[in-house]
Design a protein around this motif. Structure first.
Motif, PDB file in Angstrom:
ATOM      1  N   GLY A 185      40.581  34.240  38.989  1.00  9.52           N
ATOM      2  CA  GLY A 185      40.621  33.914  37.724  1.00  9.52           C
ATOM      3  C   GLY A 185      39.992  34.363  36.795  1.00  9.52           C
ATOM      4  N   ASP A 186      40.787  34.580  35.511  1.00 10.76           N
ATOM      5  CA  ASP A 186      39.972  35.014  34.353  1.00 10.76           C
ATOM      6  C   ASP A 186      38.725  33.964  34.061  1.00 10.76           C
ATOM      7  N   GLY A 187      37.800  34.766  33.550  1.00 12.85           N
ATOM      8  CA  GLY A 187      36.576  33.873  33.318  1.00 12.85           C
ATOM      9  C   GLY A 187      35.379  33.864  34.461  1.00 12.85           C
ATOM     10  N   SER A 188      35.944  34.127  35.545  1.00  7.52           N
ATOM     11  CA  SER A 188      35.096  33.914  36.858  1.00  7.52           C
ATOM     12  C   SER A 188      33.851  34.785  36.780  1.00  7.52           C
ATOM     13  N   VAL A 189      32.756  34.447  37.369  1.00  8.16           N
ATOM     14  CA  VAL A 189      31.528  34.749  37.290  1.00  8.16           C
ATOM     15  C   VAL A 189      31.294  35.520  38.607  1.00  8.16           C
ATOM     16  N   LEU A 190      31.267  36.722  39.206  1.00  6.89           N
ATOM     17  CA  LEU A 190      31.356  37.266  40.351  1.00  6.89           C
ATOM     18  C   LEU A 190      29.725  37.669  40.819  1.00  6.89           C
ATOM     19  N   PRO A 191      29.250  38.310  39.843  1.00  9.16           N
ATOM     20  CA  PRO A 191      27.816  38.544  40.532  1.00  9.16           C
ATOM     21  C   PRO A 191      26.611  37.222  40.790  1.00  9.16           C
ATOM     22  N   ARG A 192      25.929  37.656  41.894  1.00  7.45           N
ATOM     23  CA  ARG A 192      24.986  36.467  42.197  1.00  7.45           C
ATOM     24  C   ARG A 192      23.635  36.848  41.618  1.00  7.45           C
ATOM     25  N   HIS A 232      29.283  49.826  39.934  1.00  5.23           N
ATOM     26  CA  HIS A 232      30.413  49.396  38.727  1.00  5.23           C
ATOM     27  C   HIS A 232      31.028  48.019  39.240  1.00  5.23           C
ATOM     28  N   GLY A 233      30.680  47.592  40.293  1.00  2.11           N
ATOM     29  CA  GLY A 233      31.287  46.221  40.744  1.00  2.11           C
ATOM     30  C   GLY A 233      32.236  46.212  41.968  1.00  2.11           C
ATOM     31  N   LYS A 234      32.540  47.273  42.562  1.00  5.87           N
ATOM     32  CA  LYS A 234      33.378  47.458  43.745  1.00  5.87           C
ATOM     33  C   LYS A 234      33.045  46.207  44.669  1.00  5.87           C
ATOM     34  N   SER A 235      31.862  46.515  45.396  1.00  7.35           N
ATOM     35  CA  SER A 235      31.185  45.353  46.550  1.00  7.35           C
ATOM     36  C   SER A 235      31.199  43.858  45.822  1.00  7.35           C
ATOM     37  N   THR A 236      30.818  43.784  44.494  1.00  3.94           N
ATOM     38  CA  THR A 236      30.815  42.276  44.160  1.00  3.94           C
ATOM     39  C   THR A 236      32.242  41.780  43.971  1.00  3.94           C
ATOM     40  N   MET A 295      40.543  49.788  39.838  1.00  8.08           N
ATOM     41  CA  MET A 295      39.264  50.634  39.518  1.00  8.08           C
ATOM     42  C   MET A 295      38.514  49.481  38.709  1.00  8.08           C
ATOM     43  N   MET A 296      37.078  49.624  39.161  1.00 10.34           N
ATOM     44  CA  MET A 296      36.062  48.735  38.645  1.00 10.34           C
ATOM     45  C   MET A 296      35.270  49.663  37.587  1.00 10.34           C
ATOM     46  N   ASP A 297      35.125  49.296  36.413  1.00 13.99           N
ATOM     47  CA  ASP A 297      34.705  50.176  35.454  1.00 13.99           C
ATOM     48  C   ASP A 297      33.721  49.300  34.640  1.00 13.99           C
ATOM     49  N   SER A 298      32.481  49.453  35.141  1.00 14.97           N
ATOM     50  CA  SER A 298      31.300  48.497  34.442  1.00 14.97           C
ATOM     51  C   SER A 298      31.693  46.930  34.453  1.00 14.97           C
ATOM     52  N   PHE A 299      32.136  46.512  35.628  1.00 13.33           N
ATOM     53  CA  PHE A 299      32.613  45.246  36.116  1.00 13.33           C
ATOM     54  C   PHE A 299      33.728  44.756  35.457  1.00 13.33           C
TER      55      PHE A 299
END
Length: 674
Positions: A241-248, A300-304, A454-458
């Motif tokens: 979803g848009d607005g989700s916070v994925l990093p822990r 850049h956030g791939k694994s996140t 492609m993840m570019d700066s998350f």
């Protein structure tokens, strides 16, 4: 006991000096079974006064039920010694929550989760969960702490709190206080009679909680479940979803990053919209069925992103940041796992023609390589009903993922037993098994991808068209022919395995202990351990506890006729009908959380001896070429007892790969199967 006692030391009728009475939940909606009634809270006070200063077994007089104003306290098991496992208790509070909050199974689980958090929070806020007297010596005062199985970031069915139609049942443990092995009745009175009613009043009644907060928690979980149920119809394997916070917050914390996290925003070309029962319309990135690659530079956030998708099989509590990240419930994370055991798995679609004529249709080893372990993980996931694979290049075996042109030119195909995943991934897609794959150094996968993000700066970008252009520019005629051939090669069905035993027949009821989320001890005397550290979708230790105790259920039901898939179906049906108490009937443990069938299957695959089909007999060392490696791989090595298949010994360890692996030094060879 009789009479009224008031506080500790009040006068009352007293009771006999012998043992107390004896006294089950099941379906979360069913009324809890009532144990024997001992008396009122005043009677409990007098009982504690009477046994104060006696030997510790006098605590057995507490067994049974005690009536408090507004709730019942039940002792299901009273520890026999101050150094034994703590006593198991529960409270039964008349139902006060609006029926709408638990009218469906999803809402009932969500409400129980909220109440469990509130109850654990009330106990923790009072400091009642702090262990007392630890390390102070044998004769020091110790005990009195209460423990509630507090949930983490995931919302799953658990036994810490059960919401019945007519009551709320909360389970916990109490380390009954003692000085050495002498009862400390006054301290027990403080915990049970003075403090416990405050925790109950603060957490287990609707009027004591924030009604809007409770409703929002239930609605959030209901929305997540509803969103997940719409994925298949929309042709998706996952949604972010848009607005989700994925990093822990950190690698050791599953809580969201407090500051600096980039909110997720879907690329317009992949945006999808869904209607949820409470939140209404939501928009985000849909991950289509088929083969999806996640690419980008390092950090850049791939694994996140992949980790969020991997754990999207669970619902999350409000404020977690991943409330709108949902994944197909049958998605399975697969990886290489050097040194794990493989028991009777058909890995021939990926690995065949091994040296010494080793049969890979019913492959067995106690020390798998990276490639054989990853092949086994995929086959085991499919056998358990997996419909999507989640893969991170960082945790894969390189030779299992790809063989480049130069290596193919040097090593002839007939000399290479491994068919890499890239050659099978289109066949898997044709069989209805999607793959979400993070790649950072292997552009050959562009040739087989349906979608490339492609993840570019998350920030995600849809680069599917650009990746297809790159693939076409570098593709040779021979590669094009290989791609066409691989796409037309169907992926073979996985032969069912039939477990014949799960635990050591010589010790079918070992003392099982969960040391942490990824490690289970299967008996102190044997020193056997089950390693689940690489089963990455295990969400919390309580799920591991449920899996560990479920081994006994599977041992009882593995009759040599039912396939592993059939046993998993039967196990799920039991849990649906009777709740998690079906794992250990009448024990009423409060520390279970429901595991998925895929994690249960992963444990069994590392432990249970099985027969894979009718054409995969166990290869003897002589048939395998006579290579004798006493503690080496199974290819020609001496076999251990089946129950030692994926276990480590805590003594005499040897180094293998990047971490110490423990092995049994001497194990009996099992008798030949008829």
């Amino acid at each position: 006991g009789g009479g009224k006692g008031g506080g500790f030391g009040g006068k009352g009728g007293g009771g006999s000096g012998g043992g107390g009475g004896g006294g089950g939940g099941a379906d979360p909606g069913a009324a809890p079974r009532q144990p024997s009634q001992n008396g009122t809270v005043d009677d409990l006070s007098q009982c504690l006064q009477r046994i104060d200063g006696r030997q510790y077994p006098s605590y057995k007089d507490l067994t049974g039920s005690w009536r408090f104003p507004g709730f019942d306290l039940v002792f299901d098991h009273v520890q026999g010694d101050a150094f034994a496992s703590p006593s198991r208790c529960r409270v039964l509070v008349p139902q006060s929550f609006p029926p709408d909050l638990f009218r469906t199974r999803t809402r009932r689980v969500a409400l129980a989760d909220y109440v469990a958090r509130a109850f654990a929070g009330a106990v923790s806020a009072a400091g009642a969960d702090v262990r007392r007297g630890a390390g102070a010596g044998w004769g020091a005062a110790k005990g009195g702490e209460m423990t509630v199985d507090a949930p983490g970031q995931h919302v799953v069915e658990r036994t810490a709190v059960l919401v019945h139609d007519d009551a709320v049942e909360a389970r916990f443990t109490v380390a009954l206080p003692a000085q050495g092995r002498t009862v400390l009745g006054r301290a027990a009175h403080g915990t049970l009679v003075e403090c416990l009613p405050r925790y109950v009043a603060a957490a287990l009644r609707h009027e004591a909680l924030d009604a809007a907060h409770v409703a929002a928690h239930v609605a959030c979980v209901e929305d997540s479940a509803a969103l997940r149920s719409q994925l298949a119809g929309a042709g998706l394997v996952a949604f972010v979803g848009d607005g989700s916070v994925l990093p822990r917050r950190s690698g050791a914390s599953d809580e969201p990053m407090a500051e600096g996290a980039v909110p997720f925003a879907s690329p317009p070309s992949l945006a999808r919209t869904f209607h949820l029962p409470n939140r209404g319309l939501v928009t985000g990135m849909g991950v289509p069925v088929g083969v999806t690659l996640v690419v980008g530079g390092g950090f850049h956030g791939k694994s996140t992103l992949l980790k969020a998708v991997e754990l999207g099989v669970y619902d999350h509590l409000p404020g977690d940041g991943r409330e709108l990240v949902v994944t197909d419930a049958a998605a399975v994370k697969v990886r290489a796992e050097d040194g794990r055991a493989v028991e009777g798995t058909d890995i021939s679609p990926f690995i065949s023609n091994l040296p010494y004529a080793k049969d890979t249709r019913g492959f067995r080893t106690q020390d798998a390589s990276g490639s054989t372990s990853q092949a086994a993980a995929i086959q085991e996931a499919l056998e358990a009903g997996g419909t999507a694979l989640v893969v991170d290049e960082d945790t894969c075996a390189t030779n299992f993922m790809i063989r480049d042109d130069r290596m193919q030119a040097l090593v002839a195909p007939e000399k290479e037993p491994i068919t890499p995943l890239i050659s099978r991934i289109r066949g898997l897609a044709g069989a209805g098994v999607s793959t979400v794959l993070v790649v950072g150094g292997c552009g050959d996968y562009f040739d087989v991808a349906d979608t490339v993000v492609m993840m570019d700066s998350f920030v995600p970008r849809d680069v599917t068209r650009e990746a297809a252009g790159v693939a076409a520019r570098f593709r040779t005629p021979d590669q094009a022919e290989a791609l066409r051939r691989n796409a037309q090669t169907p992926f073979p069905p996985v032969p069912p395995r039939v477990p014949t035993a799960v635990l050591d027949p010589a010790d079918p009821s070992p003392r099982i202990m969960v040391r942490n989320k990824g490690l289970v001890s299967l008996g102190q005397e044997s020193g056997l351990e089950l390693d689940l550290g690489c089963v990455e979708q295990l969400g919390e230790k309580s799920q591991t506890r449920a899996i560990a105790d479920a081994l006994l259920w599977f041992h009882r039901n593995a009759d040599g006729r039912a396939t592993l898939s059939e046993l998993l179906d039967r196990f799920d049906q039991e849990l649906d009908a009777r709740g998690l108490d079906a794992i250990a009937p009448a024990m009423r443990f409060g520390h279970y959380a429901r595991p998925r069938r895929h994690e249960v299957a992963a444990a069994l695959s590392r432990l249970a001896p099985s027969a894979c089909g009718d054409e995969a007999p166990r290869a003897s060392p002589r048939e395998a070429g006579g290579v004798q490696e006493r503690r080496g791989r199974l290819e020609g090595g001496r076999e251990r007892h089946p129950a030692a298949a994926h276990v480590h010994h805590r003594r005499g360890y040897q180094q293998h790969g990047r971490r110490a692996r423990y092995h049994r030094a001497h194990a009996p060879v099992p008798p030949a199967r008829p």
